[in-house]
Scaffold this active site. Sequence first.
Site, PDB file in Angstrom:
ATOM      1  CD  GLU A 154     -64.038  68.432  16.028  1.00  0.00           C
ATOM      2  OE1 GLU A 154     -64.820  69.097  16.740  1.00  0.00           O
ATOM      3  OE2 GLU A 154     -64.362  67.400  15.427  1.00  0.00           O
TER       4      GLU A 154
ATOM      5  CB  SER B  11     -73.362  63.541  20.313  1.00  0.00           C
ATOM      6  OG  SER B  11     -74.579  64.046  19.809  1.00  0.00           O
TER       7      SER B  11
ATOM      8  CE  LYS C 141     -70.154  61.735  16.313  1.00  0.00           C
ATOM      9  NZ  LYS C 141     -70.708  63.087  16.084  1.00  0.00           N
TER      10      LYS C 141
ATOM     11  CG  HIS D  28     -51.543  64.918  -3.545  1.00  0.00           C
ATOM     12  ND1 HIS D  28     -51.587  66.235  -3.924  1.00  0.00           N
ATOM     13  CD2 HIS D  28     -50.362  64.430  -4.019  1.00  0.00           C
ATOM     14  CE1 HIS D  28     -50.487  66.540  -4.613  1.00  0.00           C
ATOM     15  NE2 HIS D  28     -49.720  65.464  -4.674  1.00  0.00           N
TER      16      HIS D  28
END
Length: 478
Positions: A298, A285, A291, A164
């Site tokens: 992704e 970024s 970043k 979980h």
Amino acid sequence: MTEQQTSESTRLWGGRFTGGPAEALARLSVSVQFDWRLAPYDLAASRAHARVLARAGLLDADELGAMLAAIDDLEAACASGHFRPTIDDEDVHTALERGLIERLGTLGGKLRAGRSRNDQVATDLRLYLRDHARGVATRLVELCEALVAQAAAHVDTPAPGMTHLQHAQPVSFGHQLLAHVQAFARDLDRLTDWDRRAAICPLGSGALAGSSLPLDPVAVARELGFTAPAANSMDAVADRDFAAEFLFAAALTGVHLSRLGEEIVLWTSQEFGWVELDDAFATGSSIMPQKKNADIAELARGKSGRLIGGLVNVLTMLKGLPLTYDRDMQEVQEPVFDAVETLELVLPAMTGMIATMTVHADVLAAAAPKGYTLATEIADWLVRRHVPFREAHEITGALVALCAPTGRGLDELTDEELTATSEHLTTEVRAVLDVRGALEARTTPGSTGPRAVAEQLTALSDRLETFREWGAAHVVPR
């Protein structure tokens, strides 16, 4: 000969028609822009078919020699780009017949005897998939080997195992990495098992009824690397189970890539900090200079939806079709090509990302006991002293409740607090409040203990070698 005359002379149908197709029909019907990928496989099947026609007495030795030489020349021209389909070629079969007629004149038209585009495309697509499935398998093995190498370096690295997405029990980080390898190994199993069912040759089935010509489907199947010819000519041209099944295997591989990608996204976040990606396999970024984004992970996560969509597309299209061939089945090809190309694009990127990532073992080790992950060790300690697990669970839960308000760890409880919670608790319980001890105590096969993980590594390495050999074994027949 004018362009229009050339198109009409090479079209594979039209004898009973007094006029050409309307432009709207032609635009809808054309598939050569995507099925041109099948050209090498169509030419391989053409060689086999030419030899069978010769054995049937339908081509003499000189004609066969000229035919095979022309096919070789056309194949070289296709590979170099000197021969390409035109806007007037309806599909790959039309384009290649045009190429043969340009080289052989009327002799080129003899190759069409005894076969139809229906059995041609079914054969070509099987050849394409059996070839490319092995390429996908090879790339998948490489990803598994990258995960195995990282796992081997972190057999003894403790980490917080989760359920979980909450800290649950300590695990070996190597064990967690190998969990992904096990999933990918099942994907590889599926591909090799799929190939057994896909290795049936439709060529010789004609449009749907076979052929009255004395052809030899067994010889064709053998030459093209299939195990047998199709047992039913109607099923042979109607069957796209092999494509749907491949798409299922591809979609499930995509799901497994997505799950690994999701973990990488979490592990590289500031909140986790377990892993850092190499600069070559991360992006930045356009506005925030600090970043470092896990874009590969992704994109792998996102492309799983594309793979699932291709499977749903094909199954939905197939479900209402009568036997035998229907033009709807043209819609099988693009999802199949897209699935192959998606996996061939994603897998090397994921492999590079995994192979070059840095694992912060100290961060993992520090996080391993957090969240009272050693609570189960106390319960098991009580069970070994013949306390029923139901009672042991309650006692351990009471200890956690005692610690939680002040944020103390279980090892920070006093002797008095232990004995006040249960008469079964003694100071000896402190011996199990150690992460490394908890890992080493797990010795059963498949568990997270170092010895069991080492055994898993050995077994997986052997399996991967078998899959690697399978992936390298197939070549396009000539």
